[in-house]
Design a protein around this motif. Sequence first.
Motif, PDB file in Angstrom:
ATOM      1  N   SER A  38      52.876   6.119  58.545  1.00  0.00           N
ATOM      2  CA  SER A  38      52.883   6.752  57.266  1.00  0.00           C
ATOM      3  C   SER A  38      52.200   6.096  56.111  1.00  0.00           C
ATOM      4  N   THR A  43      46.183  12.514  56.261  1.00  0.00           N
ATOM      5  CA  THR A  43      46.114  13.837  55.532  1.00  0.00           C
ATOM      6  C   THR A  43      44.732  13.694  54.724  1.00  0.00           C
ATOM      7  N   GLU A  87      52.071  22.349  57.317  1.00  0.00           N
ATOM      8  CA  GLU A  87      53.303  22.172  57.898  1.00  0.00           C
ATOM      9  C   GLU A  87      54.146  23.530  57.718  1.00  0.00           C
ATOM     10  N   GLU A 171      49.933  18.186  59.972  1.00  0.00           N
ATOM     11  CA  GLU A 171      51.318  18.200  60.534  1.00  0.00           C
ATOM     12  C   GLU A 171      52.013  19.586  61.081  1.00  0.00           C
ATOM     13  N   SER A 174      55.689  19.146  62.545  1.00  0.00           N
ATOM     14  CA  SER A 174      56.587  18.133  62.130  1.00  0.00           C
ATOM     15  C   SER A 174      57.822  19.379  61.297  1.00  0.00           C
ATOM     16  N   GLY A 175      58.876  19.112  61.559  1.00  0.00           N
ATOM     17  CA  GLY A 175      60.088  20.141  61.431  1.00  0.00           C
ATOM     18  C   GLY A 175      60.374  20.843  62.275  1.00  0.00           C
ATOM     19  N   ALA A 181      57.866  22.471  69.160  1.00  0.00           N
ATOM     20  CA  ALA A 181      56.766  21.481  68.874  1.00  0.00           C
ATOM     21  C   ALA A 181      55.806  21.566  70.174  1.00  0.00           C
ATOM     22  N   THR A 202      46.547  16.470  62.033  1.00  0.00           N
ATOM     23  CA  THR A 202      47.136  15.330  61.830  1.00  0.00           C
ATOM     24  C   THR A 202      48.581  15.319  62.665  1.00  0.00           C
ATOM     25  N   LEU A 203      49.050  14.285  63.219  1.00  0.00           N
ATOM     26  CA  LEU A 203      50.281  14.455  64.080  1.00  0.00           C
ATOM     27  C   LEU A 203      51.048  12.925  63.913  1.00  0.00           C
ATOM     28  N   HIS A 204      52.456  13.038  63.634  1.00  0.00           N
ATOM     29  CA  HIS A 204      53.036  12.182  63.460  1.00  0.00           C
ATOM     30  C   HIS A 204      53.620  11.549  64.903  1.00  0.00           C
ATOM     31  N   ARG A 205      53.729  12.664  65.880  1.00  0.00           N
ATOM     32  CA  ARG A 205      54.213  12.286  67.101  1.00  0.00           C
ATOM     33  C   ARG A 205      53.078  11.837  68.189  1.00  0.00           C
TER      34      ARG A 205
END
Length: 243
Positions: A38, A43, A87, A171, A174-175, A181, A202-205
């Motif tokens: 983070s 982004t 998102e 993202e 996300s959510g 997903a 972009t990916l968090h996972r």
Amino acid sequence: MIIARNITKTYKPDPKEVLSKVSLQIDDGEFVAIVGGSGSGKTTLLRCLSLQDEWDSGQLIVNGKDAGKLGSIGKWGVRRRWVFIEEKPTLDLHATALKNVARSLLFHSPIRAVAGLVSKNEHMEAMDYLERVGLLDKAHQKAGQLSGGERQRIAVAKALVQGATMIFADEPVSGLDPTSAESVMRDLKAIGKREQITIVATLHRLDLAERYATRILGVREGRVVVDIPGRALDERERGLIFG
Ligand SMILES: Nc1ncnc2c1ncn2[C@@H]1O[C@H](COP(=O)(O)OP(=O)(O)OP(=O)(O)O)[C@@H](O)[C@H]1O
């Protein structure tokens, strides 16, 4: 093709570099995942590469053109067939999936688009796009009654309508619950391959990046610290990105 050379960016007046001498190349047809902790600058990097944000120094070459030297019309020309998926995609939640897609077919006729005046042919064409993203059975359901993953698929169908050559997604999953997903990632990958669309997301996972991307860019403190083909990262690479 996008080539970045030593892109550096700060958010003034804060002197801290959010992107620091980022150099990379994105080839046509790649599915590039930008991963990182983070606040690492994912982004911001996506927004600079997609010419949504300015950068302070360095060079960005897009399809052979020096993007830093383009005026607004030149930038518009480059971005004409680029699509941005957020998102939470902006859809008309009161309109059906079909109408949301059909309206994209009416981009040359804004008054009809606002009034929702869609011809029979446009209806059929929109159905075809919904089929391509696997949403045919939900065509007549209001977007507001669809799941997050299904809404993302409508956004992808709209991108196809617009003849996208590139999709930039911030993202996109996300959510979403894990199953949705997975299915959005699977669809993005399949559609990108089939329609020859370059995708940068972009990916968090990290696990999704490892499984679906053809290339992984790992960002840490505004620097690209890992740039590898899509595969499971080893311990060292994970350490470089996440510490
Ligand atoms: N508009 C802005 N103005 C000032 N600072 C900003 C702005 N946007 C981002 N930043 C800062 O730049 C840094 C990188 O932000 P960025 O959103 O690019 O990171 P990220 O990796 O996408 O983060 P996350 O995973 O939390 O979404 C952060 O420290 C953030 O606070």
